[in-house]
Write an enzyme that holds these catalytic residues in place. Structure first.
Site, PDB file in Angstrom:
ATOM      1  N   LYS A  54     -23.849 -52.674  52.575  1.00  0.00           N
ATOM      2  CA  LYS A  54     -23.499 -51.251  52.738  1.00  0.00           C
ATOM      3  C   LYS A  54     -24.786 -50.444  52.790  1.00  0.00           C
ATOM      4  O   LYS A  54     -25.303 -50.017  51.757  1.00  0.00           O
ATOM      5  CB  LYS A  54     -22.611 -50.813  51.573  1.00  0.00           C
ATOM      6  CG  LYS A  54     -22.262 -49.328  51.600  1.00  0.00           C
ATOM      7  CD  LYS A  54     -21.057 -49.012  50.730  1.00  0.00           C
ATOM      8  CE  LYS A  54     -20.862 -47.512  50.628  1.00  0.00           C
ATOM      9  NZ  LYS A  54     -19.569 -47.134  50.083  1.00  0.00           N
ATOM     10  N   GLU A  64     -25.310 -52.562  48.172  1.00  0.00           N
ATOM     11  CA  GLU A  64     -25.592 -51.222  48.720  1.00  0.00           C
ATOM     12  C   GLU A  64     -26.989 -50.736  48.340  1.00  0.00           C
ATOM     13  O   GLU A  64     -27.174 -50.158  47.272  1.00  0.00           O
ATOM     14  CB  GLU A  64     -24.546 -50.215  48.220  1.00  0.00           C
ATOM     15  CG  GLU A  64     -24.764 -48.805  48.759  1.00  0.00           C
ATOM     16  CD  GLU A  64     -23.718 -47.788  48.296  1.00  0.00           C
ATOM     17  OE1 GLU A  64     -22.860 -48.131  47.469  1.00  0.00           O
ATOM     18  OE2 GLU A  64     -23.787 -46.649  48.777  1.00  0.00           O
TER      19      GLU A  64
END
Ligand code: 13P
Length: 343
Positions: A224, A182
């Protein structure tokens, strides 16, 4: 290159199960300070017991597994029990939801680089991941934070954070857990959508270079990212299609087709807009995308439920309904079938 001692097939299966059609992830991995901040917004007492009750509310929401493939937990929750005495992990598995865990230890200021952050948590990570895998957690998440501002992000900040993400990903794959990678370019600030595009492109290009050098198996990771949009304090107003176009263009440019899936963070967007953006990407580009594209929201799934719950038992059912409704809307968006006011 295939010199790994981990079970690749198992990693690929977990990643594909998380990306299954019509479903997405719920991030319920707020650290205690972040969870307390959300609780404070709605006058909810900030205790370990209330955090437990709230997470219990989420994972026992009837039918949540119809729309949610996986949930990201926080370390505290993994060590707590649900109201009926089960472990959170067992409860989720029984509901058809794959359990995962936030593996980073949060951010600190990057020394020498005012306004920039580095994520901590590599020390002892191998042991922590082995423990998590033993408990039945199947994937992990690590969030790096990139801020857009005057003269930032610097190349140093991007390089340090992407290197750290690559090392984390290697530890995860070694432990048999799918790394959710992420790199969040924050929405905070006055920047335009084109500045967000340029920074997100720089970050993702750097990230995949580092993942390659770290010998990460891209078929066994999930990305992400943020959506590409103007900063919250920008005077620029983006249409839903502007965001869908910029986001998909940036991802197509930077994310190898070998990556099985991309699951967005919501980043402070309103619940409705986050859903509409995901929907528009599928309506316009659904057939052309080489990876599965879904959601891994925290705020955009949870905030309506939290506002209703307010820490009170009598509001629990209504809060669960609100959560299920957002999950259903995002599930529809993930297939390009969302309409405002969806029944
Ligand atoms: P938001 O959807 O609230 O941005 O949270 C997602 C997340 O997991 C942040 O790390």
């Amino acid at each position: 290159m295939d010199n790994k001692n981990f079970n690749k097939e198992s990693l690929v299966n977990i990643a594909n199960s998380l990306m299954v059609a019509g479903k997405g992830l719920i991030a319920m991995d707020e650290s205690n300070p972040t969870c307390n901040k959300r609780f404070a917004q709605f006058g909810i007492p900030q205790t370990a017991e209330l955090r437990r009750q709230y997470r219990d509310l989420i994972v026992t929401t009837p039918d949540l597994g119809k729309y949610i493939s996986g949930a990201i937990l926080y370390d505290e929750t993994v060590r707590q029990r649900t109201n009926d005495g089960s472990s959170f992990i067992d409860k989720m598995v029984n509901a058809g939801i794959i359990p995962g865990i936030k593996a980073d230890m949060g951010t600190v200021d990057l020394a020498g680089f005012p306004g920039e952050k580095i994520t901590e948590g590599l020390d002892g990570l191998r042991d922590r991941l082995n423990e998590y895998a033993g408990l039945g957690l199947r994937f992990a998440k690590w969030r790096a934070v990139i801020t857009i501002g005057n003269g930032i992000p610097t190349d140093t900040c991007i390089a340090a954070n992407m290197q750290t993400l690559a090392q984390y990903a290697a530890f995860c794959q070694e432990a048999g857990m799918v790394p959710i990678v992420e790199p969040e370019v924050l929405m905070d600030g006055t920047h335009s959508i084109s500045q967000c595009f340029e920074v997100t492109e720089r970050v993702l290009t750097h990230l995949f270079n580092k993942l390659y050098k770290q010998r990460i198996d891209l078929e066994g990771i999930l990305l992400k990212p943020n959506m590409v949009l103007a900063g919250v304090d920008s005077t620029e107003k983006n249409s839903v299609m502007d965001v869908a176009d910029a986001t998909v263009k940036c991802l197509l440019r930077c994310v190898p087709a070998e990556v099985p899936g991309i699951a967005f963070l919501s980043g402070g967007q309103s619940t409705e807009l986050a859903t509409e953006h995901l929907n528009a990407m599928h309506v316009k580009y659904g057939q052309r995308l080489p990876w599965a594209l879904t959601f891994s929201f925290s705020r955009a799934l949870q905030l309506p439920a939290l506002e209703i719950w307010k820490g009170k038992d009598e509001n629990r059912l209504a809060a669960q309904q609100a959560l299920l409704y957002r999950a259903k809307c995002n599930s529809a968006a993930r297939m390009g079938e969302y309409k405002e006011g969806l029944a």
